[in-house]
Design a protein around this motif. Structure first.
Motif, PDB file in Angstrom:
ATOM      1  N   GLN A 471       0.819  -1.209   0.000  1.00 45.67           N
ATOM      2  CA  GLN A 471       0.000   0.000   0.000  1.00 45.67           C
ATOM      3  C   GLN A 471       0.857   1.265   0.000  1.00 45.67           C
ATOM      4  N   ASN A 474       2.430   1.822  -3.387  1.00 40.01           N
ATOM      5  CA  ASN A 474       1.421   2.284  -4.350  1.00 40.01           C
ATOM      6  C   ASN A 474       1.060   3.741  -4.128  1.00 40.01           C
ATOM      7  N   ASP A 477       3.844   5.822  -5.479  1.00 37.02           N
ATOM      8  CA  ASP A 477       3.797   5.768  -6.939  1.00 37.02           C
ATOM      9  C   ASP A 477       2.741   6.724  -7.479  1.00 37.02           C
ATOM     10  N   GLN A 478       1.561   6.735  -6.880  1.00 33.50           N
ATOM     11  CA  GLN A 478       0.501   7.632  -7.308  1.00 33.50           C
ATOM     12  C   GLN A 478       0.897   9.093  -7.108  1.00 33.50           C
TER      13      GLN A 478
END
Length: 832
Positions: A471, A474, A477-478
């Motif tokens: 999580q 991610n 990354d976003q």
């Protein structure tokens, strides 16, 4: 008895003095033995023992002389070998020893007191002793002795003058710059001896032609002229007719141009042994000014050009080369300041550059600005002919800054077509866009094509992550994608991340502290070890590293990892996009001088230039840039997208309205980007045709936004969208957003009208737009379009919900079942 007591007292005193001296002696002995022990352990392969011994020695704060003595005894090659060691601690110790010894040697050979003492010692000595002392001090101080020997050239003792002359002759060619500085010495005897020295076999060089010819032309003493004439003939004869008989100013110009400015790598006085120094005459003394290595040739060119201009202030060629040389110095200074700011160490050079800042900013930059237009244009042509893009760019920037007008110079058109440098072409195009020639200019297509090319070449930054997949990875990354940075699959160990970083160096590395080392190195912190290793590789020496840690460990982690000099930054793992952008991305790359930052800044300037052409009367074909401007609406830095969006609106790019609407519809885009995208779409839609159904839907949704600025932009775009009568009526009679007072909303709508017609430069003569805006009520995205629900309560407030002292009641204050609300929904229909 007394003698015995006295002897005993003396013995105690001597013992006490010995004890007092003992700590210093023992300390010196300990430092020497520890340094020797460290070197021995290193050569034996005992790295831990070597590190321990060296660290103990350095912790005792040894003197510079002790370090210099050790390095000279050990040999420079051995210390360099330590610097190249794969062990980061041994490598760091080697760099420390090398740096300390270099500073100690430079301080020693440049110490005026020691130099003066050495000269006096030799001048007092005689015979064999004098010869030996000369050899000794020449080997230690070399050229640095010459300024101290200049006064001895006029000594009343013939023997001492002879010693000074032969000593300078033995020092050789390195003495020439000091002798040139003494050309105008007030003592004619010194000037005569200087002229004679410059003609001696070991000191002859073409660079002295200007100095000798100036003495021939200007010196008031005949003996000085005769000595200069003789030396001048000796140098010319050695050149076998390859040198022409020129004037002094022309000789100075030739030396400045051919030897120092154009071919600095051939400068015979740029030896690495001496600290780079330029010399000038101050009163009766020749003094030296220490400079950085990269500055030597340009500063020597400056001295020669100043000599030429003193002889003839109207010498145009010297003026032109002076502005080129000044621009080269400023460009090199800026480049090196940016370089040393990003690299650890080099404290001496950093301090030197900082001390030079007042001169660079207050003198050299202003000298370039003060150059006449003719000199600027000729200087630009000279820079292009010499393939000096750094100089050309600086002069183009000056031409733009000074706001030159009139006929476009040939040099700027040539820069627009420069085949060697895209940066030169782009800067020339930006300057010409702001120049905006109205007549007598036929290279408009070239200007727009160069600007269009620059707009699409802004750099996209890459990021490597060492994080456990999940999580958190991610989320990061976003966040990076929202910042238009390209990221890859995260690496779950330090070693895998290291291999990826070395094989493909990114712009940024993010390390989660929870990521472990696959080899389980227990002797070092894995993150510090990783940073040390990538700093050894020249490709990754300057890649910033961001360490993410739990918020509870932030302060402790900063003490362990953070270092501005090593470009390691610590942030909490809960950091959001805005904080990461402001605290990390902008801090690292906002003023960065790397290629991607330069490309981004240049793309932004190019987009601004196209926007300028779009809003002013021009003959340049700015509309040809529309396809390129559309390419940067996605995945580009905001500083490029914003002026590109504004340019599209001013250019009336109807073909871009769909993409502009999508930029507005993307809620992840920053608010200023969304607002300008909708305003640009509204401007592009003006005229016949109207908006597509997809764009109309985006505009309709925007008209119901809760943010007032977004709503204003959408209402303005709606004025030019070409909606049919029914759709237009539904939009104009839409409800207010939930929770907004009708009266306040009406006021806000009026402000929106003012902004749309003023600050957004909306067209007042757009068909029906003014009437529509005058009747514009507030609206909500959720409630049905019932026009009187927002208006009636303000006219007839319900008694239970709106007391007399508050005549304006909120629509939501009246329950739906009250008759007042039901009646208010029917009356307007009868009026209509």
């Amino acid at each position: 008895m007394r003698w015995g007591k006295g002897a005993s007292s003396i013995g105690v005193l001597l013992t006490l003095l010995a004890v007092l001296r003992l700590p210093a002696q023992e300390a010196a002995g300990d430092v020497k033995s520890l340094l020797d022990q460290g070197l021995h352990d290193y050569e034996e392969g005992n790295m831990d023992g070597a590190v321990q011994a060296f660290e103990k020695a350095l912790a005792m704060n040894p003197s510079s002389d002790a370090i210099l003595t050790f390095v000279e005894k050990a040999g420079h090659a051995r210390i360099v070998k330590m610097v190249r060691s794969k062990d980061p601690q041994v490598s760091g110790i080697g760099r420390t020893l090398l740096g300390l010894s270099t500073r100690a040697r430079n301080a020693k050979i440049g110490d005026p007191a020691q130099i003066r003492a050495a000269v006096d010692e030799v001048l007092r000595a005689t015979g064999q002793e004098q010869i030996l002392l000369k050899l000794k001090h020449t080997g230690t101080f070399g050229r640095n002795l010459v300024p101290a020997l200049i006064p001895a050239l006029a000594d009343t003792s013939i023997e001492r003058r002879a010693v000074a002359i032969t000593w300078i002759k033995d020092i050789g060619l390195d003495a020439v710059p000091v002798l040139q500085a003494a050309r105008k010495h007030p003592d004619p005897l010194i000037r005569r001896n200087v002229a004679g020295l410059l003609g001696l076999r070991t000191l002859r060089h073409a660079v002295a032609l200007g100095t000798l010819k100036a003495m021939v032309e200007t010196d008031p003493v005949g003996e000085v002229k005769d000595a200069a004439t003789k030396s001048l003939g000796a140098i010319l004869s050695d050149m076998n007719g390859k040198a022409k008989d020129l004037s002094a100013k022309e000789y100075f110009l030739a030396s400045a141009y051919d030897l120092y400015y154009l071919k600095p790598y051939q400068n015979p006085f740029a030896g690495s042994y001496y600290t780079p120094t330029v010399y000038r005459l101050s009163g009766e003394q020749v003094v030296g000014e220490r400079i950085a290595d990269f500055q030597l040739s340009e500063r020597m060119a400056q001295r020669a050009l100043e000599e030429a201009l003193e002889l003839d202030p109207a010498f145009l060629e010297a003026q032109v080369l002076t502005v080129c040389n000044d621009a080269a110095q400023v460009a090199e200074y800026d480049q090196n300041v940016a370089y040393y700011a990003k690299n650890e160490g080099q404290a001496d050079t950093k301090d030197l550059l900082e001390k030079q800042r007042p001169y660079i900013d207050g003198v050299l930059r202003n000298r370039i600005l003060a150059a006449p237009a003719e000199v600027l244009y000729e200087g630009l042509m000279q820079a292009l002919d010499n393939s000096r893009p750094d100089v050309a760019i600086k002069l183009i920037e000056t031409i733009r800054t000074t706001g030159r007008k009139g006929k476009v110079p040939d040099a700027l058109v040539k820069a627009l077509e420069d085949p060697q440098s895209r940066l030169v072409r782009t800067h020339a195009a930006i300057a010409l866009a702001h120049w905006n020639p109205i007549s007598g200019f036929d290279a408009g297509d070239l200007v727009v094509s160069n600007l269009s090319e620059a707009v699409v070449t802004s750099g996209v930054r890459t990021v490597q992550r060492m994080m456990t997949p999940g999580q958190q990875a991610n989320r990061v990354d976003q966040m990076l994608r929202e910042l238009h940075m390209e990221t890859y699959t995260p690496h779950d160990s330090i070693e895998r991340g290291f291999n990826a970083v070395i094989s493909s160096p990114p712009d940024l590395v993010i390390v989660d502290e929870t990521v472990k080392s696959a080899s389980e190195r227990k002797d070092r912190a894995p993150i510090n070890y990783f940073v040390n290793e990538i700093r050894k590789n020249y490709r990754t020496a300057n890649v910033p590293v961001v360490v993410m840690v739990p918020s509870s460990r932030l302060e402790e982690a900063k003490r362990m990892y953070e270092s501005d000099e090593r470009k390691v930054h610590v942030v909490p793992d809960s950091i959001d996009r805005q904080a990461f952008e402001k605290g990390v991305v902008e801090k690292l790359f906002k003023e960065s001088g790397d290629s991607k930052s330069m490309a981004t800044r240049l793309a932004s300037e190019a987009a601004k230039a196209l926007h300028h052409l779009a809003v002013v009367p021009t003959r340049l074909p700015a509309k040809k840039s529309i396809p390129s401007l559309m390419l940067v609406l996605k995945d580009r830095p905001d500083e490029v997208r914003l002026p590109a969006i504004m340019a599209l609106g001013e250019l009336g790019a109807r073909e871009a309205t769909d993409e502009l609407a999508m930029v507005f519809a993307n809620a992840e885009n920053p608010k200023p980007i969304r607002v300008e995208a909708m305003v640009a779409a509204g401007k592009a839609l003006e005229g016949e045709g109207g908006a597509s159904q997809a764009v109309l839907e985006v505009i309709d949704a925007g008209m119901k936004e809760s943010d007032l600025d977004l709503r204003r932009a959408a209402w303005f775009a709606f004025s030019n969208a070409g909606a049919d009568g029914k759709k237009r009526l539904e939009a104009l009679l839409a409800q207010a957003p939930a929770g907004a007072a009708p009266a306040d909303s009406a006021s806000g709508s009026r402000e929106a009208r003012d902004d749309a017609s003023g600050s957004r430069e909306a067209r007042d003569d757009a068909s029906g737009s003014r009437e529509a805006r005058d009747d514009l009520p507030a609206q909500t995205p959720d409630a049905p379009a019932e026009p009187t629900e927002a208006a009636e309560p303000a006219q007839e407030p319900a008694p239970a919900e709106a007391p007399p002292e508050e005549p304006r009641a909120e629509p939501s204050d009246a329950p739906p079942e009250e008759p007042a609300v039901e009646e208010s929904t029917e009356e307007p229909a009868e009026e209509k």
